[in-house]
Structure formats: C-alpha cells, structure tokens
Design a protein around this motif. Structure first.
Motif, short mmCIF file in Angstrom:
data_model
loop_
_atom_site.label_atom_id
_atom_site.label_comp_id
_atom_site.label_asym_id
_atom_site.label_seq_id
_atom_site.Cartn_x
_atom_site.Cartn_y
_atom_site.Cartn_z
N UNK A 177 -14.73 64.57 -13.51
CA UNK A 177 -13.54 63.76 -13.23
C UNK A 177 -13.09 64.00 -11.79
N UNK A 178 -12.38 63.00 -11.24
CA UNK A 178 -11.85 63.12 -9.88
C UNK A 178 -10.48 62.46 -9.81
N UNK A 179 -9.68 62.86 -8.83
CA UNK A 179 -8.43 62.17 -8.50
C UNK A 179 -8.10 62.46 -7.04
N UNK A 211 -2.92 63.83 -10.42
CA UNK A 211 -2.09 64.45 -9.38
C UNK A 211 -0.67 63.94 -9.56
N UNK A 212 0.28 64.85 -9.76
CA UNK A 212 1.69 64.48 -9.91
C UNK A 212 2.33 64.51 -8.53
N UNK A 213 2.59 63.33 -7.97
CA UNK A 213 3.14 63.21 -6.62
C UNK A 213 4.50 63.88 -6.47
N UNK A 214 5.36 63.72 -7.46
CA UNK A 214 6.73 64.23 -7.37
C UNK A 214 6.78 65.75 -7.27
N UNK A 215 5.93 66.43 -8.02
CA UNK A 215 5.97 67.89 -8.07
C UNK A 215 4.86 68.56 -7.27
#
Length: 186
Positions: A70-72, A118-122
């Motif tokens: 998997x990738x992000x 990937x959680x942008x906010x945190x």
C-alpha cells in the motif's frame, strides 16, 4: 463542440507496458496534483509517471525492503508513505526515492500493511493490517523517524463474523468529524 475537441487534444494515453506475470501488476496507483504525476507500486519498485505526457519520469528499483502492499502521500504530496509485506511502514522523498524515515522494528505490524492513510490535520500516518487486526498511528512530525503513538487492536471473538477471524481491515478518516487523539496533546 469546441470544448470537447480541446479536451480531447489535451488528453494523453499512457503507453502500454507489458508485464511478464501477474505478480508484476501494480498494487497501488495515486495521482500527485503538486507535481502532476502518477505513482505506481509494483513488487518492491515505485514508478513515477508524467500525468501530462504519460511517460515514465523516474523509477526507483528495489526501493522497499519487501513487497509493497500500500502507498499514500503526505499532505504536501512531497513524501511517499509505503506499507510493506513484512509489516514495515517507511517514508520516502517523492522526487528522488530517498528513504527519509522509518519506525523502530518493534513498531512494525505482525503481518502485511493492508491500508495506509495520512491524516493532514494531525500530521500522523495511520496504518492497518488485517493480519494482526490492528491500526497503528505514527507521528509524522518527527524529522528523522516516525515514532509509534498508538496501537488499536480489534476485539476478536474467535468465530468468523463475531469480530474474529475475518480478513479485512481498512482505514477511514473524516477530517470534519474526527480529531485524532495523540500523545502530543497530553
């Protein structure tokens, strides 16, 4: 109409690439709006394609330690986060393929990484593994490593269909309704 004609003229088709066996088929593909490229993962390799021309821009052979599952991308789309068959999560520079950071070996999943987000906010990476029934949260703000902040495990009941031996795990994040608790807030 002229608008449809203009759109057709701007479209480019990717050149077909012959793959020798099923194992060589891409396991993931993402669009990077910052660089106007696509990234694909095949085996332990990553390829970056020009979205405008469809040509291969760069290829990073044997990038990962084991097969990529998997990738992000991070919030600025400058880092490629890679999940691997051996449970590892690593962060690479998107433009040159250089390894930027990885967690300690003890923070790996017990089986392959099934999903990444990937959680942008945190500024955290969430990784899921259906093999060990866990979701792990890694701190991406650290400059040289990705420390494990938290591990959440599914309650298993032993019987399939009762939270037990299922073979599925994913990550979903609602940026509007979720504030992910991290150790940084304590």
């Amino acid at each position: 109409s002229s608008a449809a004609s203009d759109l057709y003229k701007r479209q480019h088709l990717f050149r077909p690439v012959r793959i020798s066996k099923a194992e060589d088929a891409p396991v993931a593909a993402l669009y990077n709006a910052t660089s106007n490229t696509f990234v694909t993962a095949v085996g332990r390799n990553v390829m970056v394609w020009d979205a405008r021309t469809g040509r291969l821009r760069s290829e990073y052979q044997q990038l990962a330690g084991s097969e990529i599952t998997s990738i992000c991308l991070d919030d600025r789309q400058r880092k490629l986060v890679v999940g691997e068959l051996d449970g590892a999560v690593r962060v690479y520079n998107y433009m040159n393929g250089a390894l930027m950071k990885e967690p300690f070996v003890a923070a790996r999943h017990e089986g392959q990484v099934t999903a990444l987000c990937y959680n942008d906010a945190d500024k955290v990476i969430l990784s899921a593994s259906s093999w060990d029934h866990s979701v792990r949260v890694f701190d991406e703000l650290e400059p040289d490593s990705i420390p494990l902040l938290r591990t959440m495990r599914a309650l298993t009941g032993g019987e399939s269909g009762e939270g037990g031996e299922g073979d599925g795990c994913g990550v979903a994040v609602s940026y509007t309704h979720l504030k992910l608790p991290t150790n940084r807030e304590v």
